[in-house]
Design a protein around this motif. Sequence first.
Motif, PDB file in Angstrom:
ATOM      1  N   LEU A  54      26.627  47.919 -22.391  1.00 45.08           N
ATOM      2  CA  LEU A  54      27.512  48.417 -21.342  1.00 45.08           C
ATOM      3  C   LEU A  54      27.230  49.883 -21.042  1.00 45.08           C
ATOM      4  N   GLU A  55      27.074  50.679 -22.078  1.00 45.23           N
ATOM      5  CA  GLU A  55      26.862  52.117 -21.889  1.00 45.23           C
ATOM      6  C   GLU A  55      25.524  52.403 -21.220  1.00 45.23           C
ATOM      7  N   SER A  56      24.484  51.703 -21.651  1.00 47.24           N
ATOM      8  CA  SER A  56      23.161  51.948 -21.059  1.00 47.24           C
ATOM      9  C   SER A  56      23.137  51.544 -19.585  1.00 47.24           C
ATOM     10  N   ASN A  57      23.780  50.438 -19.248  1.00 46.04           N
ATOM     11  CA  ASN A  57      23.824  50.007 -17.848  1.00 46.04           C
ATOM     12  C   ASN A  57      24.659  50.952 -16.996  1.00 46.04           C
ATOM     13  N   CYS A  58      25.752  51.449 -17.559  1.00 48.34           N
ATOM     14  CA  CYS A  58      26.582  52.404 -16.813  1.00 48.34           C
ATOM     15  C   CYS A  58      25.827  53.704 -16.557  1.00 48.34           C
ATOM     16  N   LYS A  59      24.997  54.129 -17.511  1.00 48.30           N
ATOM     17  CA  LYS A  59      24.172  55.330 -17.305  1.00 48.30           C
ATOM     18  C   LYS A  59      23.152  55.097 -16.193  1.00 48.30           C
ATOM     19  N   LYS A  60      22.581  53.896 -16.153  1.00 46.98           N
ATOM     20  CA  LYS A  60      21.641  53.561 -15.078  1.00 46.98           C
ATOM     21  C   LYS A  60      22.354  53.552 -13.727  1.00 46.98           C
ATOM     22  N   ILE A  65      23.361  55.970  -8.487  1.00 50.75           N
ATOM     23  CA  ILE A  65      24.311  56.469  -7.490  1.00 50.75           C
ATOM     24  C   ILE A  65      24.015  57.921  -7.150  1.00 50.75           C
ATOM     25  N   GLN A  66      23.643  58.717  -8.160  1.00 50.26           N
ATOM     26  CA  GLN A  66      23.282  60.112  -7.909  1.00 50.26           C
ATOM     27  C   GLN A  66      22.093  60.218  -6.961  1.00 50.26           C
ATOM     28  N   ILE A 203      31.560  54.504 -11.547  1.00 49.52           N
ATOM     29  CA  ILE A 203      31.269  54.357 -10.120  1.00 49.52           C
ATOM     30  C   ILE A 203      32.019  55.419  -9.314  1.00 49.52           C
ATOM     31  N   GLU A 204      33.304  55.611  -9.628  1.00 48.98           N
ATOM     32  CA  GLU A 204      34.120  56.531  -8.840  1.00 48.98           C
ATOM     33  C   GLU A 204      33.693  57.985  -8.994  1.00 48.98           C
TER      34      GLU A 204
END
Length: 207
Positions: A54-60, A65-66, A203-204
Amino acid sequence: MSMMTLLSGMMNIFSSALLIPVMLLLTLLVFLALIQLGEFLSEYTKRHRDWNNLESNCKKIEHNIQNSDFSEASRTLENIKQNYMVTSFARDAAKYLEEQHIPAIERLSQEYEIKMAKRLEHTKITSTVGPMLGLMGTLIPLGPALIGLSQGDLETLAQNLMIAFATTVVGLFSAGIAYVLTQVRRRWYWEDMSDIDYILDTIEEKS
């Protein structure tokens, strides 16, 4: 005939008429509790919470998004593999992320919270109604049992006491199962909502 006698007779007739429906409902409640237990065990075997994934995907997702690459962020979101609720949320939210429709993702998270609460309601109702029906099934036969005792009719006394004890046990049995399932599922869904909130915050903050 006095008003008190009339009312007492009406109440006795009404309470006696409730015995069979109460027993039927208790029987139904036991089957329902066993079905809920089966669903719980099936859900338990499918639960998979991988914090590193979960953490690695959220970092991606954050990185994509950046860079304003919402299509790649959406594909990364779809690749999140967690418990069913989290995976399903990620899959449903991916299309909104690609469209940069962030309020829809927030709304989706609220819908999943409602969905989890609805699943908890099933066992919460069983755990609450079970003792109520068990108590009704205990008290209703006590009237005929006492009448049988006063008349020396031991067969009537024994039969009604058996019903009273059986309904108590059945009601507590179904309520006990449902109570345990409710408590465990509540912890599960807290974990799932924590993961969903983490995805949502990622995301937000970067949108």
